[in-house]
Design a protein around this motif. Structure first.
Motif, PDB file in Angstrom:
ATOM      1  N   LYS A   8       6.551   0.161   1.446  1.00  0.00           N
ATOM      2  CA  LYS A   8       5.295   0.268   2.189  1.00  0.00           C
ATOM      3  C   LYS A   8       5.383   1.366   3.243  1.00  0.00           C
ATOM      4  CE  LYS A   8       3.212  -4.304   1.627  1.00  0.00           C
ATOM      5  NZ  LYS A   8       2.664  -5.471   2.330  1.00  0.00           N
ATOM      6  N   HIS A   9       6.552   1.493   3.866  1.00  0.00           N
ATOM      7  CA  HIS A   9       6.736   2.557   4.855  1.00  0.00           C
ATOM      8  C   HIS A   9       6.643   3.931   4.182  1.00  0.00           C
ATOM      9  CE1 HIS A   9       8.937   0.003   8.156  1.00  0.00           C
ATOM     10  NE2 HIS A   9       7.730  -0.461   7.853  1.00  0.00           N
ATOM     11  N   GLU A  10       7.248   4.038   2.992  1.00  0.00           N
ATOM     12  CA  GLU A  10       7.195   5.308   2.243  1.00  0.00           C
ATOM     13  C   GLU A  10       5.747   5.627   1.861  1.00  0.00           C
ATOM     14  OE1 GLU A  10       8.230   8.831   0.289  1.00  0.00           O
ATOM     15  OE2 GLU A  10       9.352   7.646   1.736  1.00  0.00           O
ATOM     16  N   ALA A  11       5.012   4.632   1.387  1.00  0.00           N
ATOM     17  CA  ALA A  11       3.610   4.841   1.010  1.00  0.00           C
ATOM     18  C   ALA A  11       2.786   5.235   2.233  1.00  0.00           C
ATOM     19  CB  ALA A  11       3.040   3.580   0.367  1.00  0.00           C
ATOM     20  N   MET A  16       0.013   9.538   5.270  1.00  0.00           N
ATOM     21  CA  MET A  16      -0.125  10.339   6.495  1.00  0.00           C
ATOM     22  C   MET A  16       0.108  11.823   6.189  1.00  0.00           C
ATOM     23  SD  MET A  16      -0.789   8.462   9.311  1.00  0.00           S
ATOM     24  CE  MET A  16      -0.121   9.429  10.642  1.00  0.00           C
ATOM     25  N   ALA A  17       1.106  12.118   5.357  1.00  0.00           N
ATOM     26  CA  ALA A  17       1.408  13.511   5.011  1.00  0.00           C
ATOM     27  C   ALA A  17       0.272  14.146   4.217  1.00  0.00           C
ATOM     28  CB  ALA A  17       2.710  13.585   4.215  1.00  0.00           C
ATOM     29  N   GLN A  18      -0.500  13.327   3.505  1.00  0.00           N
ATOM     30  CA  GLN A  18      -1.626  13.836   2.728  1.00  0.00           C
ATOM     31  C   GLN A  18      -2.878  14.003   3.578  1.00  0.00           C
ATOM     32  OE1 GLN A  18      -2.055  11.166  -0.586  1.00  0.00           O
ATOM     33  NE2 GLN A  18      -0.057  11.713  -1.430  1.00  0.00           N
ATOM     34  N   GLY A  19      -2.787  13.649   4.850  1.00  0.00           N
ATOM     35  CA  GLY A  19      -3.916  13.868   5.749  1.00  0.00           C
ATOM     36  C   GLY A  19      -4.744  12.640   6.065  1.00  0.00           C
ATOM     37  N   MET A  20      -4.309  11.479   5.604  1.00  0.00           N
ATOM     38  CA  MET A  20      -5.035  10.246   5.940  1.00  0.00           C
ATOM     39  C   MET A  20      -4.797   9.921   7.420  1.00  0.00           C
ATOM     40  SD  MET A  20      -4.183   7.578   2.891  1.00  0.00           S
ATOM     41  CE  MET A  20      -4.540   7.887   1.193  1.00  0.00           C
ATOM     42  N   VAL A  27      -3.638   0.855   5.352  1.00  0.00           N
ATOM     43  CA  VAL A  27      -4.324   0.015   4.350  1.00  0.00           C
ATOM     44  C   VAL A  27      -3.921   0.462   2.938  1.00  0.00           C
ATOM     45  CG1 VAL A  27      -6.579  -0.631   3.399  1.00  0.00           C
ATOM     46  CG2 VAL A  27      -6.241  -0.564   5.878  1.00  0.00           C
ATOM     47  N   ALA A  28      -3.838   1.786   2.711  1.00  0.00           N
ATOM     48  CA  ALA A  28      -3.458   2.311   1.395  1.00  0.00           C
ATOM     49  C   ALA A  28      -2.031   1.894   1.014  1.00  0.00           C
ATOM     50  CB  ALA A  28      -3.572   3.835   1.379  1.00  0.00           C
ATOM     51  N   ALA A  29      -1.187   1.668   2.024  1.00  0.00           N
ATOM     52  CA  ALA A  29       0.196   1.252   1.762  1.00  0.00           C
ATOM     53  C   ALA A  29       0.296  -0.223   1.414  1.00  0.00           C
ATOM     54  CB  ALA A  29       1.069   1.575   2.973  1.00  0.00           C
ATOM     55  N   LEU A  54       7.812  15.593   4.400  1.00  0.00           N
ATOM     56  CA  LEU A  54       6.834  15.683   3.306  1.00  0.00           C
ATOM     57  C   LEU A  54       5.861  16.837   3.526  1.00  0.00           C
ATOM     58  CD1 LEU A  54       6.124  11.880   2.826  1.00  0.00           C
ATOM     59  CD2 LEU A  54       7.258  13.391   1.172  1.00  0.00           C
ATOM     60  N   ILE A  55       5.448  17.027   4.753  1.00  0.00           N
ATOM     61  CA  ILE A  55       4.532  18.126   5.067  1.00  0.00           C
ATOM     62  C   ILE A  55       5.219  19.464   4.836  1.00  0.00           C
ATOM     63  CG2 ILE A  55       3.303  19.286   6.952  1.00  0.00           C
ATOM     64  CD1 ILE A  55       2.574  16.447   7.978  1.00  0.00           C
TER      65      ILE A  55
END
Length: 173
Positions: A8-11, A16-20, A27-29, A54-55
């Protein structure tokens, strides 16, 4: 840094790295919606480090892609059809074309047809017609020029415009 051990932390970090936003990524995680918990998780040192990594990886991939696309567009834009022929004008086999020219070729069509004539052994003489189609040079050059900032888009406005000038800011020349 490898992927975080907590899925869940990775997700969350991926989101976050994708801009969410932190709340969206939370919530997505797979967590229940909680802005305060999302905010706390986003300040976790390991998660912050993973997001930064990731960024950075994404930026490296994007740069490679930009360079590659520009290189490919340059091949198209600066291609020279003369590279397909010998100095005497005969068509070279495609295996002898250089990489730059070969990348600019969109397609080849070979048409064979009898000429109606016969050789010394009474075999029909066959004529080969080669049609080489290249990718659109203008399109490639236009895209390169836009990337380099060579063209400025102009926007023309018509109609009335009202302007207010403050006396204290106005200067007489």
């Amino acid at each position: 840094m490898p992927a975080l051990s907590n899925a869940k932390h990775e997700a969350f970090a991926q989101g976050m790295a994708q801009g969410m936003s932190a709340s969206e990524a939370y919530v997505a995680a797979g967590y229940k919606e909680s802005r305060s918990a999302a905010s706390r998780l986003s300040t976790n040192v390991n998660i912050e480090a993973r997001i930064a990594e990731l960024i950075e990886q994404g930026a490296e991939k994007a740069q490679t892609s930009i360079e590659r696309v520009l290189a490919e567009m340059s091949r198209l834009g600066f291609s020279d059809v003369r590279k397909a022929f010998t100095p005497g004008g005969a068509l070279l086999p495609p295996s002898e074309w250089d990489e730059e020219f070969a990348a600019a070729v969109a397609g080849i069509e070979v048409v064979t047809r009898p000429t109606g004539e016969r050789d010394e052994k009474d075999r029909p003489i066959i004529e080969h017609i080669h049609k080489i189609k290249l990718w659109d040079k203008n399109s490639a050059l236009d895209k390169i020029a836009k990337h380099l900032g060579m063209f400025v888009d102009r926007i023309e406005h018509s109609g009335s415009v009202s302007v207010t000038i403050d006396r204290d800011d106005a200067k007489l020349l």
